[in-house]
Design a protein around this motif. Sequence first.
Motif, short mmCIF file in Angstrom:
data_model
loop_
_atom_site.label_atom_id
_atom_site.label_comp_id
_atom_site.label_asym_id
_atom_site.label_seq_id
_atom_site.Cartn_x
_atom_site.Cartn_y
_atom_site.Cartn_z
N GLU A 16 -8.46 -1.78 12.47
CA GLU A 16 -7.40 -0.76 12.50
C GLU A 16 -6.11 -1.30 11.89
N GLU A 17 -5.86 -2.57 12.20
CA GLU A 17 -4.64 -3.20 11.71
C GLU A 17 -4.66 -3.28 10.18
N LYS A 18 -5.83 -3.65 9.67
CA LYS A 18 -5.97 -3.80 8.22
C LYS A 18 -5.82 -2.44 7.53
N ILE A 19 -6.42 -1.43 8.13
CA ILE A 19 -6.36 -0.09 7.53
C ILE A 19 -4.91 0.40 7.49
N LYS A 20 -4.17 0.10 8.56
CA LYS A 20 -2.74 0.50 8.60
C LYS A 20 -1.99 -0.17 7.47
N LYS A 21 -2.26 -1.45 7.28
CA LYS A 21 -1.59 -2.22 6.22
C LYS A 21 -1.98 -1.67 4.84
N LEU A 22 -3.27 -1.37 4.68
CA LEU A 22 -3.73 -0.84 3.39
C LEU A 22 -3.05 0.50 3.09
N HIS A 23 -2.93 1.33 4.13
CA HIS A 23 -2.26 2.61 3.95
C HIS A 23 -0.81 2.41 3.52
N ALA A 24 -0.12 1.50 4.18
CA ALA A 24 1.29 1.25 3.85
C ALA A 24 1.42 0.77 2.41
N ASN A 25 0.54 -0.15 2.04
CA ASN A 25 0.60 -0.67 0.67
C ASN A 25 0.28 0.40 -0.35
N PHE A 26 -0.74 1.20 -0.02
CA PHE A 26 -1.14 2.28 -0.95
C PHE A 26 0.04 3.21 -1.21
N SER A 27 0.67 3.64 -0.15
CA SER A 27 1.76 4.61 -0.27
C SER A 27 2.97 4.04 -0.99
N ASP A 28 3.24 2.75 -0.71
CA ASP A 28 4.48 2.16 -1.26
C ASP A 28 4.34 1.65 -2.68
N ASN A 29 3.10 1.38 -3.10
CA ASN A 29 2.91 0.77 -4.41
C ASN A 29 3.46 1.66 -5.52
N GLN A 30 4.05 1.03 -6.49
CA GLN A 30 4.60 1.70 -7.66
C GLN A 30 3.76 1.36 -8.89
N PRO A 31 3.71 2.18 -9.90
CA PRO A 31 4.54 3.38 -10.12
C PRO A 31 4.00 4.65 -9.49
N PHE A 32 2.80 4.59 -8.90
CA PHE A 32 2.24 5.71 -8.15
C PHE A 32 1.27 5.11 -7.14
#
Lengths: 207, 184
Positions: A16-32
Motif C-alpha cells: 500500500e505504501e509503495k502504491i501511494k508513493k507511485l501515485h504521488a510520483n505519477f501525478s507530480d511528474n512533469q511534463p505530464f
Amino acid sequence: MTLNLNNWINPEYFSEEKIKKLHANFSDNQPFPHLEIPNFFQQEKIIELLQALSKQEFSLKQSDLFQFSQTQDLLYCGNPVLKEFANLLSSPEFIDFMQKITKLKLKGKIDLFGSIYQDADFLLPHDDQIPGRKIAFMLYLNDLEENDGGALAFYESKNKTPTKVMKRFIPKSGSLVFFEVSAVSIHMVEEVLTDTQRITLSGWFYG
Amino acid sequence: MDEVNSAYLKEKNKQKIRKSFLHGEFPAVILKDFFSKEFYVEWQKKASSLNFKRDAVILHHSYALSNIKLASPELLNFLSFVTKKKIDELNFTACLLAWKDYQILNDKYLEKTGVDVIIDLTDEWNAEWGGAVTFTDGKGTVYPISAEGNALVIVERKKGLQKYIQYLNHYGKDRKRIFLIGSI
C-alpha cells in the motif's frame, strides 16, 4: 494479490505504501503524468516475453510520422506467454493497480503490440490521442545506450503547444514506462542511430 | 542564357507532358534535366548562399526557409501551357532540409487544392536518407517524389491530396537538401 500477478511482477510494487508513493510520483511528474518503473516484471518473464516475441511476425510500418516494425495486436496471437501477459494486463487485479496509481477510471480493455525499431527508425512527435485511450505504456525488453539513439522523449508544452524536450528515457530491459494520454502528452521515439534493435511491448489502457 | 532545356520547349514534347499531367492517374509530371546546365548551376549557387531561417512547429514541421525570386519567363510559359492556367508570376520558397527535419500531416495545416511546382537543387541525393516530398491521398496511397537535382515536378493537389516531407535520417546528417517550392 493473485498467484498470477505474483509470478510476473516484483512483489515490492504491491505494498500500500509503495502504491501511494507511485501515485504521488505519477501525478507530480512533469511534463505530464507518467512513471518509469525499473525492474517491474520478474527478469525471467522478460526473457520469456523476448523469446515469445522473436517468434512473431513483424511488418514494416512507414508513414509521415514513423518508421518501425510491428506485430499485429497480440491479444489475438496464439503464443501462450504473450496471451498470458495480455490477460495479466487486462485482469481486474492489474487494472485495479493501475487505477490506484493513476486515479483514472479504466475499463479493462487494452491494445498490445510488439515493436522493433532498427537503424534509422523513428516515431515523430504526437500525442497518442484516440477516443478511449487513457494510458499509454511500454515495456522495454532490451538495453540501449545513449549513443544508440531510440530514447523515448517527452515534450513540455506552453498553452498546449509543445516547445522542447523535457525528459528522455533510454530503454532499459524490464523497465515499464506509462503516461496519461492527453492533449499535452506529446512524445516521440528518437531515431535509432546504430545497428541495434529497440524491442518493446507497448499499447494502451482504455477507459 | 537559355533557361529551360530545349527538349522541353519542343511542341511535340510539351503536348505529351501536358497530356500526362492532365490525364494521368496521379496528376503529376517529373521532368529531369529541366533547366539548361548553366541556368541550373547559377540558381543552385544562389540558393546555397541564401540566408535560411529555421522554422519549426513541432507537431507539423521542422526545416529552414528563405524567399527567392526565380525569374524565368520560359518556365512560366511552360507551366502555363502544361497546366492550362494563365501564370504571370510564381513566388517560390526555398526549403533547406538537414538531419532530423520533416513535415508531417496535421489537420490544422491542411492545404487547399492547387498546383505545386518543385525545383530540386540538390545533386546526388540518396533516397535512403529520407527528405523526399511525398504526396498522399489519405487512403493509403503515397506518391514519393525522388530527389534529383535539376528536376522540375508539377503536382496538382486535387481534393484530398496532401503532402509531407520524409524525416531526414542520420545517414544524411552531413548533407543538406535544398529545393524550391511554389504553388499556383
